[in-house]
Scaffold this active site. Structure first.
Site, PDB file in Angstrom:
ATOM      1  N   SER A  10       0.856  -1.191   0.000  1.00 14.25           N
ATOM      2  CA  SER A  10       0.000   0.000   0.000  1.00 14.25           C
ATOM      3  C   SER A  10       0.888   1.235   0.000  1.00 14.25           C
ATOM      4  CB  SER A  10      -0.866   0.010   1.259  1.00 14.25           C
ATOM      5  OG  SER A  10      -1.285   1.340   1.539  1.00 14.25           O
ATOM      6  N   HIS A  35      -1.317  -1.268  -4.202  1.00  8.99           N
ATOM      7  CA  HIS A  35      -2.578  -0.930  -3.524  1.00  8.99           C
ATOM      8  C   HIS A  35      -2.600   0.577  -3.295  1.00  8.99           C
ATOM      9  CE1 HIS A  35      -5.940  -1.903  -0.707  1.00  8.99           C
ATOM     10  NE2 HIS A  35      -5.464  -0.920   0.016  1.00  8.99           N
ATOM     11  N   ASP A  37      -4.672   3.628  -1.752  1.00  3.80           N
ATOM     12  CA  ASP A  37      -5.764   3.979  -0.826  1.00  3.80           C
ATOM     13  C   ASP A  37      -6.325   5.347  -1.169  1.00  3.80           C
ATOM     14  OD1 ASP A  37      -3.827   2.278   1.514  1.00  3.80           O
ATOM     15  OD2 ASP A  37      -5.889   1.722   1.004  1.00  3.80           O
ATOM     16  N   MET A  39      -8.876   8.104  -0.240  1.00  6.49           N
ATOM     17  CA  MET A  39      -9.657   8.528   0.931  1.00  6.49           C
ATOM     18  C   MET A  39     -10.203   9.934   0.690  1.00  6.49           C
ATOM     19  SD  MET A  39      -7.129   7.222   3.964  1.00  6.49           S
ATOM     20  CE  MET A  39      -6.477   5.543   3.976  1.00  6.49           C
ATOM     21  N   HIS A  68      -8.397   1.163  -3.641  1.00  9.53           N
ATOM     22  CA  HIS A  68      -9.249   0.856  -2.491  1.00  9.53           C
ATOM     23  C   HIS A  68     -10.021   2.127  -2.193  1.00  9.53           C
ATOM     24  CE1 HIS A  68      -9.346  -0.162   2.132  1.00  9.53           C
ATOM     25  NE2 HIS A  68     -10.542  -0.142   1.590  1.00  9.53           N
ATOM     26  N   MET A  70     -12.094   4.337  -0.275  1.00  9.16           N
ATOM     27  CA  MET A  70     -12.654   4.685   1.033  1.00  9.16           C
ATOM     28  C   MET A  70     -13.311   6.056   0.869  1.00  9.16           C
ATOM     29  SD  MET A  70      -9.506   3.217   3.283  1.00  9.16           S
ATOM     30  CE  MET A  70      -8.428   3.340   1.841  1.00  9.16           C
ATOM     31  N   MET A 139     -10.909  -5.671   6.193  1.00  7.77           N
ATOM     32  CA  MET A 139     -10.114  -4.692   6.930  1.00  7.77           C
ATOM     33  C   MET A 139      -9.738  -5.264   8.293  1.00  7.77           C
ATOM     34  SD  MET A 139      -9.706  -2.279   4.858  1.00  7.77           S
ATOM     35  CE  MET A 139      -8.796  -1.207   5.981  1.00  7.77           C
ATOM     36  N   GLY A 144      -8.379   4.422   7.327  1.00 11.18           N
ATOM     37  CA  GLY A 144      -8.091   5.867   7.377  1.00 11.18           C
ATOM     38  C   GLY A 144      -6.616   6.168   7.471  1.00 11.18           C
ATOM     39  N   PHE A 145      -5.854   5.243   8.085  1.00 10.18           N
ATOM     40  CA  PHE A 145      -4.440   5.553   8.282  1.00 10.18           C
ATOM     41  C   PHE A 145      -3.584   4.284   8.207  1.00 10.18           C
ATOM     42  CE2 PHE A 145      -5.061   9.936   9.351  1.00 10.18           C
ATOM     43  CZ  PHE A 145      -6.359   9.972   9.852  1.00 10.18           C
ATOM     44  N   GLY A 146      -2.348   4.458   7.783  1.00 11.26           N
ATOM     45  CA  GLY A 146      -1.402   3.349   7.819  1.00 11.26           C
ATOM     46  C   GLY A 146      -0.746   3.274   9.187  1.00 11.26           C
ATOM     47  N   GLY A 147      -0.009   2.193   9.418  1.00 10.82           N
ATOM     48  CA  GLY A 147       0.759   2.062  10.659  1.00 10.82           C
ATOM     49  C   GLY A 147      -0.041   1.724  11.892  1.00 10.82           C
ATOM     50  N   ASP A 177      -6.220  -6.382   4.893  1.00  8.26           N
ATOM     51  CA  ASP A 177      -5.650  -5.043   4.768  1.00  8.26           C
ATOM     52  C   ASP A 177      -5.636  -4.310   6.107  1.00  8.26           C
ATOM     53  OD1 ASP A 177      -6.647  -2.093   2.780  1.00  8.26           O
ATOM     54  OD2 ASP A 177      -4.818  -2.572   3.900  1.00  8.26           O
ATOM     55  N   GLY A 178      -4.401  -4.114   6.596  1.00  9.31           N
ATOM     56  CA  GLY A 178      -4.305  -3.291   7.810  1.00  9.31           C
ATOM     57  C   GLY A 178      -3.476  -3.951   8.893  1.00  9.31           C
ATOM     58  N   GLY A 179      -2.314  -3.384   9.181  1.00 11.06           N
ATOM     59  CA  GLY A 179      -1.472  -3.895  10.271  1.00 11.06           C
ATOM     60  C   GLY A 179      -0.802  -5.221   9.960  1.00 11.06           C
ATOM     61  N   GLY A 199       1.414  -1.724   4.160  1.00 14.57           N
ATOM     62  CA  GLY A 199       1.935  -0.375   3.929  1.00 14.57           C
ATOM     63  C   GLY A 199       3.192  -0.155   4.758  1.00 14.57           C
TER      64      GLY A 199
HETATM   65  C1  DX5 Z   1      -6.022   1.821   5.733  1.00 13.06           C
HETATM   66  C2  DX5 Z   1      -5.669   1.357   4.326  1.00 13.06           C
HETATM   67  C3  DX5 Z   1      -4.609   0.298   4.325  1.00 13.06           C
HETATM   68  C4  DX5 Z   1      -3.309   0.794   4.956  1.00 13.06           C
HETATM   69  C5  DX5 Z   1      -2.388  -0.370   5.195  1.00 13.06           C
HETATM   70  O1  DX5 Z   1      -7.218   2.553   5.696  1.00 13.06           O
HETATM   71  O2  DX5 Z   1      -6.794   0.823   3.664  1.00 13.06           O
HETATM   72  O3  DX5 Z   1      -4.375  -0.138   2.991  1.00 13.06           O
HETATM   73  O4  DX5 Z   1      -2.682   1.708   4.099  1.00 13.06           O
HETATM   74  O5  DX5 Z   1      -1.263   0.151   5.840  1.00 13.06           O
HETATM   75  P1  DX5 Z   1      -0.588  -0.651   7.044  1.00 13.06           P
HETATM   76  O6  DX5 Z   1      -0.093  -1.930   6.432  1.00 13.06           O
HETATM   77  O7  DX5 Z   1       0.525   0.274   7.488  1.00 13.06           O
HETATM   78  O8  DX5 Z   1      -1.637  -0.881   8.075  1.00 13.06           O
HETATM   79 ZN    ZN Z   2      -6.313  -0.162   1.754  1.00 17.46          ZN
END
Ligand code: DX5
Ligand code: ZN
Length: 227
Positions: A10, A35, A37, A39, A68, A70, A139, A144-147, A177-179, A199
């Site tokens: 991502s 990927h 994102d 938003m 993706h 959102m 999900m 909304g956010f990475g990390g 997707d996520g973490g 990501g």
């Molecule tokens: C969050 C995104 C994810 C995110 C993944 O809303 O949809 O794709 O960027 O990032 P990590 O892997 O850092 O959680």
């Molecule tokens: Zn995503």
């Protein structure tokens, strides 16, 4: 269920000042897709990139680019992303009353069409759309956010999703997707995920290429552990 695991970095966690380089680095080590994102600051409280950046990025991508979405009201904007050249699109069940129509429209445009759902949206919400979806993006964080940290409830939800797909005679590709990290990658694969979106685990690493390779190797151990 496919026995191949795919990794889709991502770019949300990449350097937005040089996204082409970020894409190049991960493509060099075998990223299966990119990927993106999208938003809108409404469906989620973050605002990222849209069709113009996707159109430019697509020119330098050698692997499929998946958006993706959102965003609220994707029925109104879906064509923007199709026109920008995405190879796949994922729409959230929470954002449209006409999910089947959105999926059909994307597929008629020759694009892989999938659905996503937030961690608190029941898996049963997919019952009547599973057969129409090429993929399901589960999900494992609140979008909304990475990390963010992986929500362990996603493992039970993966199991529930696999069971529902079997019951409905559907075979969507299951994405998570996520973490996602090398630590939890075997677990999500063991529970049925076959595309891992990552990501921070990739782009926050000192060496994103090595991090992607490590993530893939870890994920693949989940295939053997299942047998
Ligand atoms: C969050 C995104 C994810 C995110 C993944 O809303 O949809 O794709 O960027 O990032 P990590 O892997 O850092 O959680
Ligand atoms: Zn995503």
């Amino acid at each position: 269920m496919s026995d191949a695991v795919k990794i889709s970095p991502s770019i949300l966690s990449a350097d937005f000042g040089d996204l082409s380089r970020a894409v190049y680095v991960v493509e060099e080590v075998g990223a299966d897709s990119i990927h993106v994102d999208v938003m809108d600051g409404h469906f989620v409280s973050n605002l990222t990139i849209g069709p113009p950046v996707i159109r430019s990025l697509k020119r330098s991508c050698t692997v499929p680019l998946h958006a993706h979405l959102m965003v609220d009201n994707p029925d109104d904007s879906l064509d923007w992303y199709l026109d920008a050249g995405v190879d796949g699109v994922t729409v959230h069940v929470e954002t449209t009353r006409h999910l089947n129509r959105a999926l059909a429209h994307a597929k008629e445009s020759g694009v892989k069409a999938g659905v996503s759902l937030n961690p608190s949206t029941p898996i049963a919400a997919l019952r009547d759309v599973l057969a129409d979806a090429d993929h399901v993006l589960l999900m494992s964080v609140n979008p909304g956010f990475g990390g963010q940290s992986f929500l362990r409830s996603a493992l039970r939800r993966l199991d529930e999703l696999v069971a529902l797909a079997r019951e409905m005679g559907a075979s969507p590709t299951i994405e998570i997707d996520g973490g996602i990290t090398a630590a939890n990658a075997p677990d999500v694969v063991r529970e049925g995920a076959r595309v891992l979106i990552a990501g921070n685990a990739v782009f926050a690493a000192d060496d994103p290429g090595a991090a992607l390779r490590e993530l893939r190797a870890a994920a693949e151990t989940g295939l053997t552990a299942r047998d």
